[in-house]
Write a protein that holds these residues in place. Structure first.
Motif, PDB file in Angstrom:
ATOM      1  N   MET A 247       0.820  -1.187   0.000  1.00 18.89           N
ATOM      2  CA  MET A 247       0.000   0.000   0.000  1.00 18.89           C
ATOM      3  C   MET A 247       0.871   1.261   0.000  1.00 18.89           C
ATOM      4  SD  MET A 247      -3.072   0.996   2.571  1.00 18.89           S
ATOM      5  CE  MET A 247      -2.796   2.511   3.423  1.00 18.89           C
ATOM      6  N   GLN A 248       1.888   1.265   0.837  1.00 12.89           N
ATOM      7  CA  GLN A 248       2.761   2.441   0.910  1.00 12.89           C
ATOM      8  C   GLN A 248       3.455   2.687  -0.425  1.00 12.89           C
ATOM      9  OE1 GLN A 248       5.672   2.273   4.029  1.00 12.89           O
ATOM     10  NE2 GLN A 248       6.389   4.331   3.681  1.00 12.89           N
ATOM     11  N   LEU A 249       3.867   1.638  -1.092  1.00 13.71           N
ATOM     12  CA  LEU A 249       4.528   1.786  -2.387  1.00 13.71           C
ATOM     13  C   LEU A 249       3.584   2.410  -3.407  1.00 13.71           C
ATOM     14  CD1 LEU A 249       7.009   1.368  -4.112  1.00 13.71           C
ATOM     15  CD2 LEU A 249       6.236  -0.959  -4.545  1.00 13.71           C
ATOM     16  N   ALA A 250       2.348   2.008  -3.419  1.00 13.58           N
ATOM     17  CA  ALA A 250       1.366   2.581  -4.345  1.00 13.58           C
ATOM     18  C   ALA A 250       1.155   4.065  -4.077  1.00 13.58           C
ATOM     19  CB  ALA A 250       0.049   1.826  -4.243  1.00 13.58           C
ATOM     20  N   VAL A 251       1.143   4.453  -2.816  1.00 12.53           N
ATOM     21  CA  VAL A 251       0.974   5.862  -2.453  1.00 12.53           C
ATOM     22  C   VAL A 251       2.172   6.678  -2.942  1.00 12.53           C
ATOM     23  CG1 VAL A 251       0.823   7.481  -0.511  1.00 12.53           C
ATOM     24  CG2 VAL A 251      -0.525   5.384  -0.495  1.00 12.53           C
TER      25      VAL A 251
ATOM     26  N   TYR B  41       2.241   9.646  -5.848  1.00  8.93           N
ATOM     27  CA  TYR B  41       2.797  10.961  -5.522  1.00  8.93           C
ATOM     28  C   TYR B  41       3.874  11.366  -6.532  1.00  8.93           C
ATOM     29  CZ  TYR B  41       5.727  14.328  -2.992  1.00  8.93           C
ATOM     30  OH  TYR B  41       6.486  15.421  -2.638  1.00  8.93           O
ATOM     31  N   LEU B  42       4.713  10.426  -6.912  1.00  9.70           N
ATOM     32  CA  LEU B  42       5.846  10.725  -7.797  1.00  9.70           C
ATOM     33  C   LEU B  42       5.433  11.021  -9.231  1.00  9.70           C
ATOM     34  CD1 LEU B  42       8.405   8.088  -6.520  1.00  9.70           C
ATOM     35  CD2 LEU B  42       8.343  10.539  -6.036  1.00  9.70           C
ATOM     36  N   GLU B  43       4.265  10.579  -9.642  1.00 11.78           N
ATOM     37  CA  GLU B  43       3.822  10.790 -11.019  1.00 11.78           C
ATOM     38  C   GLU B  43       3.766  12.260 -11.412  1.00 11.78           C
ATOM     39  OE1 GLU B  43       0.125   8.785 -11.548  1.00 11.78           O
ATOM     40  OE2 GLU B  43       1.065   6.801 -11.514  1.00 11.78           O
TER      41      GLU B  43
ATOM     42  N   PRO C 245       8.864  15.388 -12.729  1.00 13.96           N
ATOM     43  CA  PRO C 245       9.680  14.897 -13.857  1.00 13.96           C
ATOM     44  C   PRO C 245      10.547  13.720 -13.410  1.00 13.96           C
ATOM     45  CG  PRO C 245       9.996  17.276 -13.515  1.00 13.96           C
ATOM     46  CD  PRO C 245       9.176  16.771 -12.379  1.00 13.96           C
ATOM     47  N   LEU C 246      10.893  12.851 -14.347  1.00 16.88           N
ATOM     48  CA  LEU C 246      11.673  11.651 -14.031  1.00 16.88           C
ATOM     49  C   LEU C 246      12.948  11.953 -13.251  1.00 16.88           C
ATOM     50  CD1 LEU C 246      11.319   9.569 -17.305  1.00 16.88           C
ATOM     51  CD2 LEU C 246      10.322   9.076 -15.070  1.00 16.88           C
ATOM     52  N   GLU C 247      13.642  13.013 -13.624  1.00 19.12           N
ATOM     53  CA  GLU C 247      14.923  13.308 -12.977  1.00 19.12           C
ATOM     54  C   GLU C 247      14.775  13.761 -11.527  1.00 19.12           C
ATOM     55  OE1 GLU C 247      13.570  16.866 -15.352  1.00 19.12           O
ATOM     56  OE2 GLU C 247      13.933  14.769 -15.849  1.00 19.12           O
ATOM     57  N   GLU C 248      13.571  14.117 -11.087  1.00 18.26           N
ATOM     58  CA  GLU C 248      13.336  14.531  -9.699  1.00 18.26           C
ATOM     59  C   GLU C 248      12.778  13.410  -8.825  1.00 18.26           C
ATOM     60  OE1 GLU C 248      11.032  18.026  -8.863  1.00 18.26           O
ATOM     61  OE2 GLU C 248      11.740  19.003 -10.684  1.00 18.26           O
ATOM     62  N   ARG C 249      12.340  12.340  -9.416  1.00 17.12           N
ATOM     63  CA  ARG C 249      11.567  11.340  -8.666  1.00 17.12           C
ATOM     64  C   ARG C 249      12.344  10.643  -7.559  1.00 17.12           C
ATOM     65  NH1 ARG C 249       7.487   8.856 -13.235  1.00 17.12           N
ATOM     66  NH2 ARG C 249       6.499  10.869 -13.656  1.00 17.12           N
ATOM     67  N   GLU C 250      13.586  10.322  -7.797  1.00 18.96           N
ATOM     68  CA  GLU C 250      14.356   9.659  -6.739  1.00 18.96           C
ATOM     69  C   GLU C 250      14.495  10.570  -5.522  1.00 18.96           C
ATOM     70  OE1 GLU C 250      18.629   7.465  -5.908  1.00 18.96           O
ATOM     71  OE2 GLU C 250      18.130   8.082  -7.939  1.00 18.96           O
ATOM     72  N   PHE C 251      14.845  11.813  -5.754  1.00 19.79           N
ATOM     73  CA  PHE C 251      14.963  12.779  -4.656  1.00 19.79           C
ATOM     74  C   PHE C 251      13.629  12.938  -3.929  1.00 19.79           C
ATOM     75  CE2 PHE C 251      14.268  17.152  -3.240  1.00 19.79           C
ATOM     76  CZ  PHE C 251      15.233  17.245  -2.251  1.00 19.79           C
ATOM     77  N   ARG C 252      12.556  13.102  -4.710  1.00 16.75           N
ATOM     78  CA  ARG C 252      11.226  13.292  -4.117  1.00 16.75           C
ATOM     79  C   ARG C 252      10.779  12.052  -3.347  1.00 16.75           C
ATOM     80  NH1 ARG C 252       9.054  18.578  -4.470  1.00 16.75           N
ATOM     81  NH2 ARG C 252       9.996  19.524  -6.293  1.00 16.75           N
ATOM     82  N   ALA C 253      11.115  10.870  -3.838  1.00 17.36           N
ATOM     83  CA  ALA C 253      10.747   9.632  -3.142  1.00 17.36           C
ATOM     84  C   ALA C 253      11.440   9.559  -1.783  1.00 17.36           C
ATOM     85  CB  ALA C 253      11.117   8.420  -3.985  1.00 17.36           C
ATOM     86  N   LEU C 254      12.719   9.862  -1.765  1.00 13.22           N
ATOM     87  CA  LEU C 254      13.455   9.821  -0.496  1.00 13.22           C
ATOM     88  C   LEU C 254      12.920  10.862   0.487  1.00 13.22           C
ATOM     89  CD1 LEU C 254      17.059   9.270  -1.849  1.00 13.22           C
ATOM     90  CD2 LEU C 254      15.570   7.600  -0.720  1.00 13.22           C
TER      91      LEU C 254
ATOM     92  N   GLY D 193       7.572   7.489   9.567  1.00 15.89           N
ATOM     93  CA  GLY D 193       7.180   7.347  10.968  1.00 15.89           C
ATOM     94  C   GLY D 193       5.690   7.118  11.141  1.00 15.89           C
ATOM     95  N   ALA D 194       4.889   7.852  10.392  1.00 15.12           N
ATOM     96  CA  ALA D 194       3.432   7.697  10.481  1.00 15.12           C
ATOM     97  C   ALA D 194       3.006   6.321   9.985  1.00 15.12           C
ATOM     98  CB  ALA D 194       2.740   8.797   9.676  1.00 15.12           C
ATOM     99  N   TYR D 195       3.607   5.842   8.893  1.00 15.36           N
ATOM    100  CA  TYR D 195       3.276   4.511   8.386  1.00 15.36           C
ATOM    101  C   TYR D 195       3.697   3.431   9.380  1.00 15.36           C
ATOM    102  CZ  TYR D 195       1.389   5.379   3.780  1.00 15.36           C
ATOM    103  OH  TYR D 195       0.571   5.731   2.757  1.00 15.36           O
TER     104      TYR D 195
END
Length: 53
Positions: free
Chosen positions: A1-5, A9-11, A14-23, A31-33
């Motif tokens: 479930m967390q992975l789907a969320v 969110y990452l969609e 842009p592709l080049e920002e997704r890794e940074f945004r994911a972290l 912590g909340a999860y």
């Protein structure tokens, strides 16, 4: 479930920002999860102990 969320969110980035945004998302929300997961596990254990008597 967390992975789907996280993926949803990452969609919006842009592709080049997704890794940074994911972290950043993981750092902000992990912590909340974890707390939610621990609460669910504890309530299931309590329910099983209650019903097994």
């Amino acid at each position: 479930m967390q992975l789907a969320v996280i993926e949803a969110y990452l969609e919006r980035f842009p592709l080049e920002e997704r890794e940074f945004r994911a972290l950043a998302w993981i750092e902000a929300n992990a912590g909340a999860y974890r707390q939610h997961w621990q609460t669910r596990v504890a309530s299931r254990r309590g329910y099983r102990q209650f019903t097994s008597r």
